[in-house]
Design a protein around this motif. Structure first.
Motif, mmCIF file in Angstrom:
data_model
loop_
_atom_site.group_PDB
_atom_site.id
_atom_site.type_symbol
_atom_site.label_atom_id
_atom_site.label_comp_id
_atom_site.label_asym_id
_atom_site.label_seq_id
_atom_site.Cartn_x
_atom_site.Cartn_y
_atom_site.Cartn_z
ATOM 1 N N PRO A 36 0.795 -1.235 0.000
ATOM 2 C CA PRO A 36 0.000 0.000 0.000
ATOM 3 C C PRO A 36 0.826 1.282 0.000
ATOM 4 O O PRO A 36 0.444 2.266 -0.634
ATOM 5 C CB PRO A 36 -0.826 -0.122 1.290
ATOM 6 C CG PRO A 36 -0.935 -1.598 1.523
ATOM 7 C CD PRO A 36 0.363 -2.166 1.055
ATOM 8 N N SER A 37 1.953 1.300 0.675
ATOM 9 C CA SER A 37 2.734 2.531 0.784
ATOM 10 C C SER A 37 3.388 2.948 -0.528
ATOM 11 O O SER A 37 3.902 4.061 -0.646
ATOM 12 C CB SER A 37 3.815 2.384 1.858
ATOM 13 O OG SER A 37 4.725 1.349 1.524
ATOM 14 N N THR A 38 3.358 2.053 -1.535
ATOM 15 C CA THR A 38 3.990 2.382 -2.826
ATOM 16 C C THR A 38 2.987 2.853 -3.880
ATOM 17 O O THR A 38 3.402 3.296 -4.953
ATOM 18 C CB THR A 38 4.764 1.183 -3.389
ATOM 19 O OG1 THR A 38 3.845 0.156 -3.775
ATOM 20 C CG2 THR A 38 5.753 0.639 -2.369
ATOM 21 N N VAL A 39 1.696 2.741 -3.614
ATOM 22 C CA VAL A 39 0.690 3.152 -4.595
ATOM 23 C C VAL A 39 0.519 4.668 -4.529
ATOM 24 O O VAL A 39 0.822 5.284 -3.500
ATOM 25 C CB VAL A 39 -0.643 2.421 -4.350
ATOM 26 C CG1 VAL A 39 -0.483 0.926 -4.561
ATOM 27 C CG2 VAL A 39 -1.184 2.706 -2.962
ATOM 28 N N PRO A 40 0.061 5.330 -5.630
ATOM 29 C CA PRO A 40 -0.515 4.735 -6.832
ATOM 30 C C PRO A 40 0.488 4.284 -7.892
ATOM 31 O O PRO A 40 0.129 3.502 -8.773
ATOM 32 C CB PRO A 40 -1.377 5.867 -7.380
ATOM 33 C CG PRO A 40 -0.673 7.109 -6.954
ATOM 34 C CD PRO A 40 -0.088 6.801 -5.604
ATOM 35 N N ALA A 41 1.722 4.785 -7.863
ATOM 36 C CA ALA A 41 2.669 4.378 -8.907
ATOM 37 C C ALA A 41 3.063 2.912 -8.752
ATOM 38 O O ALA A 41 3.292 2.209 -9.733
ATOM 39 C CB ALA A 41 3.908 5.260 -8.876
ATOM 40 N N GLY A 42 3.167 2.446 -7.499
ATOM 41 C CA GLY A 42 3.458 1.040 -7.260
ATOM 42 C C GLY A 42 4.921 0.658 -7.342
ATOM 43 O O GLY A 42 5.240 -0.517 -7.579
ATOM 44 N N TYR A 43 5.849 1.602 -7.129
ATOM 45 C CA TYR A 43 7.275 1.287 -7.211
ATOM 46 C C TYR A 43 7.984 1.502 -5.876
ATOM 47 O O TYR A 43 7.603 2.370 -5.085
ATOM 48 C CB TYR A 43 7.958 2.147 -8.278
ATOM 49 C CG TYR A 43 7.702 1.671 -9.689
ATOM 50 C CD1 TYR A 43 8.454 0.633 -10.232
ATOM 51 C CD2 TYR A 43 6.702 2.242 -10.456
ATOM 52 C CE1 TYR A 43 8.219 0.180 -11.523
ATOM 53 C CE2 TYR A 43 6.459 1.802 -11.752
ATOM 54 C CZ TYR A 43 7.221 0.777 -12.277
ATOM 55 O OH TYR A 43 6.985 0.335 -13.561
ATOM 56 N N ALA A 44 9.009 0.688 -5.675
ATOM 57 C CA ALA A 44 9.890 0.838 -4.516
ATOM 58 C C ALA A 44 11.330 0.841 -5.005
ATOM 59 O O ALA A 44 11.665 0.162 -5.980
ATOM 60 C CB ALA A 44 9.666 -0.294 -3.513
ATOM 61 N N TYR A 45 12.180 1.607 -4.344
ATOM 62 C CA TYR A 45 13.603 1.640 -4.678
ATOM 63 C C TYR A 45 14.381 0.679 -3.786
ATOM 64 O O TYR A 45 14.126 0.602 -2.576
ATOM 65 C CB TYR A 45 14.184 3.042 -4.477
ATOM 66 C CG TYR A 45 13.667 4.104 -5.420
ATOM 67 C CD1 TYR A 45 13.428 3.820 -6.762
ATOM 68 C CD2 TYR A 45 13.440 5.399 -4.966
ATOM 69 C CE1 TYR A 45 12.965 4.796 -7.626
ATOM 70 C CE2 TYR A 45 12.989 6.381 -5.827
ATOM 71 C CZ TYR A 45 12.738 6.086 -7.148
ATOM 72 O OH TYR A 45 12.284 7.045 -8.004
ATOM 73 N N ARG A 46 15.331 -0.048 -4.392
ATOM 74 C CA ARG A 46 16.284 -0.817 -3.596
ATOM 75 C C ARG A 46 17.439 0.111 -3.239
ATOM 76 O O ARG A 46 18.044 0.716 -4.127
ATOM 77 C CB ARG A 46 16.789 -2.045 -4.355
ATOM 78 C CG ARG A 46 17.588 -3.004 -3.472
ATOM 79 C CD ARG A 46 17.870 -4.300 -4.194
ATOM 80 N NE ARG A 46 18.826 -4.113 -5.274
ATOM 81 C CZ ARG A 46 19.007 -4.981 -6.274
ATOM 82 N NH1 ARG A 46 18.254 -6.067 -6.329
ATOM 83 N NH2 ARG A 46 19.897 -4.745 -7.212
ATOM 84 N N ILE A 47 17.734 0.221 -1.960
ATOM 85 C CA ILE A 47 18.680 1.225 -1.475
ATOM 86 C C ILE A 47 20.079 0.630 -1.383
ATOM 87 O O ILE A 47 20.316 -0.332 -0.649
ATOM 88 C CB ILE A 47 18.237 1.772 -0.111
ATOM 89 C CG1 ILE A 47 16.788 2.283 -0.210
ATOM 90 C CG2 ILE A 47 19.166 2.880 0.349
ATOM 91 C CD1 ILE A 47 16.212 2.738 1.106
ATOM 92 N N ALA A 48 21.002 1.235 -2.124
ATOM 93 C CA ALA A 48 22.376 0.742 -2.159
ATOM 94 C C ALA A 48 23.240 1.321 -1.047
ATOM 95 O O ALA A 48 24.216 0.702 -0.626
ATOM 96 C CB ALA A 48 23.012 1.065 -3.517
ATOM 97 N N SER A 49 22.897 2.521 -0.567
ATOM 98 C CA SER A 49 23.718 3.184 0.453
ATOM 99 C C SER A 49 23.707 2.395 1.762
ATOM 100 O O SER A 49 22.731 1.717 2.086
ATOM 101 C CB SER A 49 23.187 4.593 0.730
ATOM 102 O OG SER A 49 23.222 5.391 -0.415
ATOM 103 N N PRO A 50 24.816 2.484 2.541
ATOM 104 C CA PRO A 50 24.793 1.915 3.886
ATOM 105 C C PRO A 50 23.864 2.752 4.779
ATOM 106 O O PRO A 50 23.714 3.949 4.552
ATOM 107 C CB PRO A 50 26.256 2.022 4.341
ATOM 108 C CG PRO A 50 26.850 3.095 3.500
ATOM 109 C CD PRO A 50 26.115 3.054 2.188
ATOM 110 N N PRO A 51 23.176 2.151 5.758
ATOM 111 C CA PRO A 51 23.335 0.772 6.225
ATOM 112 C C PRO A 51 22.450 -0.247 5.509
ATOM 113 O O PRO A 51 22.382 -1.401 5.905
ATOM 114 C CB PRO A 51 22.904 0.890 7.692
ATOM 115 C CG PRO A 51 21.814 1.928 7.648
ATOM 116 C CD PRO A 51 22.264 2.922 6.611
#
Length: 239
Positions: A191-206
Protein backbone atom coordinates in the motif's frame (compact mmCIF):
# COMPACT_ATOMS: atom_id res chain seq x y z
CA UNK A 1 48.81 62.40 -30.61
CA UNK A 2 50.82 62.68 -27.38
CA UNK A 3 52.16 59.64 -25.52
CA UNK A 4 49.65 60.26 -22.73
CA UNK A 5 46.76 60.18 -25.23
CA UNK A 6 48.09 56.95 -26.75
CA UNK A 7 48.19 55.27 -23.32
CA UNK A 8 44.66 56.44 -22.52
CA UNK A 9 43.36 55.09 -25.84
CA UNK A 10 45.03 51.73 -25.25
CA UNK A 11 43.53 51.45 -21.77
CA UNK A 12 40.08 52.25 -23.17
CA UNK A 13 40.34 49.48 -25.77
CA UNK A 14 41.47 47.02 -23.07
CA UNK A 15 38.50 47.84 -20.83
CA UNK A 16 36.07 47.26 -23.71
CA UNK A 17 37.75 43.95 -24.62
CA UNK A 18 37.80 42.55 -21.07
CA UNK A 19 34.37 43.47 -19.77
CA UNK A 20 31.22 45.53 -20.09
CA UNK A 21 29.64 47.47 -17.23
CA UNK A 22 25.87 47.94 -17.55
CA UNK A 23 24.06 49.22 -14.46
CA UNK A 24 24.91 46.75 -11.70
CA UNK A 25 26.30 44.07 -14.04
CA UNK A 26 29.87 43.48 -15.15
CA UNK A 27 30.22 40.87 -17.87
CA UNK A 28 33.60 39.15 -17.78
CA UNK A 29 34.20 37.36 -21.08
CA UNK A 30 37.17 35.43 -19.66
CA UNK A 31 35.39 33.48 -16.92
CA UNK A 32 33.40 31.02 -19.06
CA UNK A 33 33.99 27.46 -17.75
CA UNK A 34 35.45 24.76 -19.97
CA UNK A 35 34.28 21.18 -20.20
CA UNK A 36 36.82 18.36 -20.32
CA UNK A 37 36.97 14.97 -21.98
CA UNK A 38 36.72 13.20 -18.61
CA UNK A 39 33.31 14.64 -17.84
CA UNK A 40 34.22 17.22 -15.20
CA UNK A 41 33.43 20.90 -15.52
CA UNK A 42 35.37 23.98 -14.40
CA UNK A 43 33.57 26.31 -11.98
CA UNK A 44 34.88 29.53 -10.48
CA UNK A 45 34.24 30.49 -6.87
CA UNK A 46 32.73 33.95 -6.29
CA UNK A 47 35.25 36.74 -5.83
CA UNK A 48 33.43 37.98 -2.70
CA UNK A 49 34.56 35.22 -0.31
CA UNK A 50 36.04 31.75 0.10
CA UNK A 51 33.83 28.74 0.86
CA UNK A 52 34.06 25.71 3.12
CA UNK A 53 33.77 22.15 1.80
CA UNK A 54 32.31 19.10 3.53
CA UNK A 55 32.52 15.31 3.05
CA UNK A 56 28.71 15.11 3.23
CA UNK A 57 26.23 17.70 1.93
CA UNK A 58 23.61 16.57 4.45
CA UNK A 59 25.67 16.27 7.63
CA UNK A 60 28.19 19.07 8.13
CA UNK A 61 30.06 17.27 10.91
CA UNK A 62 33.55 18.19 9.70
CA UNK A 63 35.17 20.38 7.06
CA UNK A 64 37.34 19.70 4.06
CA UNK A 65 39.87 22.11 2.51
CA UNK A 66 38.65 25.66 1.81
CA UNK A 67 38.10 26.87 -1.77
CA UNK A 68 39.64 30.33 -2.09
CA UNK A 69 37.76 33.35 -3.44
CA UNK A 70 38.00 33.42 -7.23
CA UNK A 71 39.56 29.94 -7.38
CA UNK A 72 38.71 27.74 -10.37
CA UNK A 73 38.10 24.07 -9.54
CA UNK A 74 36.78 21.12 -11.49
CA UNK A 75 33.49 19.61 -10.35
CA UNK A 76 32.36 16.12 -11.29
CA UNK A 77 28.62 16.38 -10.54
CA UNK A 78 25.87 18.11 -8.57
CA UNK A 79 23.76 16.67 -5.78
CA UNK A 80 20.37 17.91 -4.54
CA UNK A 81 20.60 18.21 -0.75
CA UNK A 82 18.41 21.15 0.36
CA UNK A 83 18.41 20.48 4.12
CA UNK A 84 21.05 23.17 4.76
CA UNK A 85 19.31 26.60 4.49
CA UNK A 86 22.32 28.39 2.99
CA UNK A 87 22.08 26.40 -0.28
CA UNK A 88 18.62 27.82 -1.06
CA UNK A 89 16.88 28.39 -3.39
CA UNK A 90 18.06 25.56 -5.67
CA UNK A 91 19.50 23.27 -2.99
CA UNK A 92 22.42 21.90 -5.03
CA UNK A 93 26.03 21.11 -4.07
CA UNK A 94 29.02 20.36 -6.32
CA UNK A 95 31.35 17.42 -5.75
CA UNK A 96 34.85 18.82 -6.18
CA UNK A 97 37.14 16.61 -8.29
CA UNK A 98 40.27 18.80 -8.25
CA UNK A 99 43.03 18.00 -5.74
CA UNK A 100 43.17 18.14 -2.75
CA UNK A 101 39.41 17.38 -2.68
CA UNK A 102 39.59 14.42 -5.10
CA UNK A 103 35.83 13.77 -5.23
CA UNK A 104 35.69 13.44 -1.44
CA UNK A 105 34.17 16.85 -0.60
CA UNK A 106 31.20 19.01 -1.60
CA UNK A 107 30.63 22.78 -1.79
CA UNK A 108 27.39 24.80 -2.18
CA UNK A 109 26.65 25.46 -5.86
CA UNK A 110 25.25 28.92 -5.09
CA UNK A 111 28.66 30.18 -3.99
CA UNK A 112 30.12 29.77 -7.51
CA UNK A 113 29.83 32.13 -10.47
CA UNK A 114 28.24 29.27 -12.45
CA UNK A 115 29.70 30.92 -15.52
CA UNK A 116 27.47 29.54 -18.26
CA UNK A 117 26.71 33.21 -19.00
CA UNK A 118 30.07 34.43 -17.69
CA UNK A 119 28.36 37.10 -15.59
CA UNK A 120 29.28 38.72 -12.30
CA UNK A 121 26.76 40.77 -10.33
CA UNK A 122 28.13 43.85 -8.57
CA UNK A 123 26.19 45.10 -5.55
CA UNK A 124 26.01 48.91 -5.51
CA UNK A 125 26.42 48.99 -1.73
CA UNK A 126 29.47 46.75 -1.40
CA UNK A 127 30.92 46.66 -4.91
CA UNK A 128 31.53 42.94 -4.43
CA UNK A 129 30.61 40.41 -7.14
CA UNK A 130 28.20 37.58 -6.36
CA UNK A 131 26.68 34.75 -8.44
CA UNK A 132 23.69 35.50 -10.69
CA UNK A 133 22.85 31.82 -11.35
CA UNK A 134 22.62 29.64 -8.26
CA UNK A 135 23.40 26.42 -10.15
CA UNK A 136 25.11 25.46 -13.39
CA UNK A 137 22.67 22.87 -14.73
CA UNK A 138 25.22 21.79 -17.34
CA UNK A 139 26.91 19.93 -14.46
CA UNK A 140 25.58 16.36 -14.44
CA UNK A 141 23.75 14.96 -11.42
CA UNK A 142 25.68 12.69 -9.10
CA UNK A 143 25.09 8.98 -9.00
CA UNK A 144 26.87 6.31 -7.06
CA UNK A 145 28.48 2.94 -7.56
CA UNK A 146 25.82 1.01 -9.45
CA UNK A 147 23.00 3.43 -8.78
CA UNK A 148 21.22 6.77 -8.93
CA UNK A 149 21.09 9.50 -6.32
CA UNK A 150 17.67 10.28 -4.82
CA UNK A 151 16.64 12.65 -2.01
CA UNK A 152 13.83 11.78 0.37
CA UNK A 153 10.97 14.15 1.08
CA UNK A 154 10.84 16.09 4.34
CA UNK A 155 8.97 13.37 6.25
CA UNK A 156 11.49 10.60 5.47
CA UNK A 157 10.31 7.02 4.97
CA UNK A 158 10.27 3.53 6.41
CA UNK A 159 12.11 0.73 4.61
CA UNK A 160 11.37 -2.98 4.24
CA UNK A 161 13.39 -6.05 3.31
CA UNK A 162 10.68 -8.08 1.60
CA UNK A 163 9.58 -6.41 -1.62
CA UNK A 164 6.72 -8.88 -2.06
CA UNK A 165 4.97 -8.28 1.27
CA UNK A 166 6.56 -5.12 2.68
CA UNK A 167 7.58 -7.04 5.81
CA UNK A 168 10.84 -6.92 7.81
CA UNK A 169 11.32 -3.23 8.58
CA UNK A 170 14.78 -1.77 8.02
CA UNK A 171 16.50 1.46 9.05
CA UNK A 172 14.53 4.67 8.60
CA UNK A 173 15.48 7.08 5.79
CA UNK A 174 15.62 10.57 7.29
CA UNK A 175 13.94 13.64 5.85
CA UNK A 176 15.74 15.32 2.92
CA UNK A 177 18.40 12.61 3.01
CA UNK A 178 20.37 11.91 -0.18
CA UNK A 179 20.93 8.19 -0.81
CA UNK A 180 21.98 5.96 -3.70
CA UNK A 181 19.35 3.58 -5.08
CA UNK A 182 20.32 0.70 -7.35
CA UNK A 183 16.99 -0.04 -9.06
CA UNK A 184 13.19 0.22 -8.88
CA UNK A 185 10.87 -2.73 -8.26
CA UNK A 186 7.20 -2.84 -9.22
CA UNK A 187 5.40 -3.48 -5.93
CA UNK A 188 1.72 -2.43 -6.31
CA UNK A 189 0.69 -4.97 -3.67
CA UNK A 190 2.38 -2.85 -0.98
CA UNK A 191 0.00 0.00 0.00
CA UNK A 192 2.73 2.53 0.78
CA UNK A 193 3.99 2.38 -2.83
CA UNK A 194 0.69 3.15 -4.59
CA UNK A 195 -0.51 4.74 -6.83
CA UNK A 196 2.67 4.38 -8.91
CA UNK A 197 3.46 1.04 -7.26
CA UNK A 198 7.28 1.29 -7.21
CA UNK A 199 9.89 0.84 -4.52
CA UNK A 200 13.60 1.64 -4.68
CA UNK A 201 16.28 -0.82 -3.60
CA UNK A 202 18.68 1.23 -1.48
CA UNK A 203 22.38 0.74 -2.16
CA UNK A 204 23.72 3.18 0.45
CA UNK A 205 24.79 1.91 3.89
CA UNK A 206 23.34 0.77 6.23
CA UNK A 207 20.82 -0.73 3.76
CA UNK A 208 23.45 -2.14 1.35
CA UNK A 209 20.93 -3.39 -1.26
CA UNK A 210 19.03 -5.38 1.37
CA UNK A 211 16.08 -3.00 1.85
CA UNK A 212 13.49 -1.13 -0.19
CA UNK A 213 11.64 2.17 0.24
CA UNK A 214 8.54 3.56 -1.54
CA UNK A 215 9.57 5.60 -4.57
CA UNK A 216 6.82 8.12 -3.83
CA UNK A 217 8.66 9.06 -0.61
CA UNK A 218 11.43 10.73 -2.67
CA UNK A 219 11.63 13.99 -4.62
CA UNK A 220 12.50 12.07 -7.79
CA UNK A 221 14.59 14.80 -9.42
CA UNK A 222 12.09 17.59 -8.63
CA UNK A 223 13.54 20.90 -7.45
CA UNK A 224 11.68 22.28 -4.44
CA UNK A 225 9.38 25.15 -5.37
CA UNK A 226 9.67 24.65 -9.13
CA UNK A 227 7.53 21.60 -9.82
CA UNK A 228 5.76 18.93 -7.78
CA UNK A 229 7.77 15.75 -7.06
CA UNK A 230 7.02 12.81 -9.35
CA UNK A 231 5.84 9.51 -7.88
CA UNK A 232 8.82 7.66 -9.37
CA UNK A 233 12.06 8.52 -11.15
CA UNK A 234 11.83 6.50 -14.37
CA UNK A 235 15.55 7.09 -14.92
CA UNK A 236 16.24 4.51 -12.20
CA UNK A 237 16.59 1.12 -13.95
CA UNK A 238 14.16 -1.72 -13.18
CA UNK A 239 15.35 -4.39 -10.73
Amino acid sequence: MSSRQLVAAAVGVLVIAVGLVVGDHQIDRRSKPLTSAVGTRAEQETFAHSVNTFPSPTRLTRRGPIIAAGQVVRVSCRIYAPSIPSVAPDGFWYRISSPPWNDQDYAPANTFLNGDLATRFLHRATGKPAPVHNTDFAVTTCGGPGGSLETSRAAGTETFADRHTGASAGAFVGGKQAIVVSCRAYTPQIPSTVPAGYAYRIASPPWNNRAYAPARAFLNEAIAGRRPPALVDTGVPPC
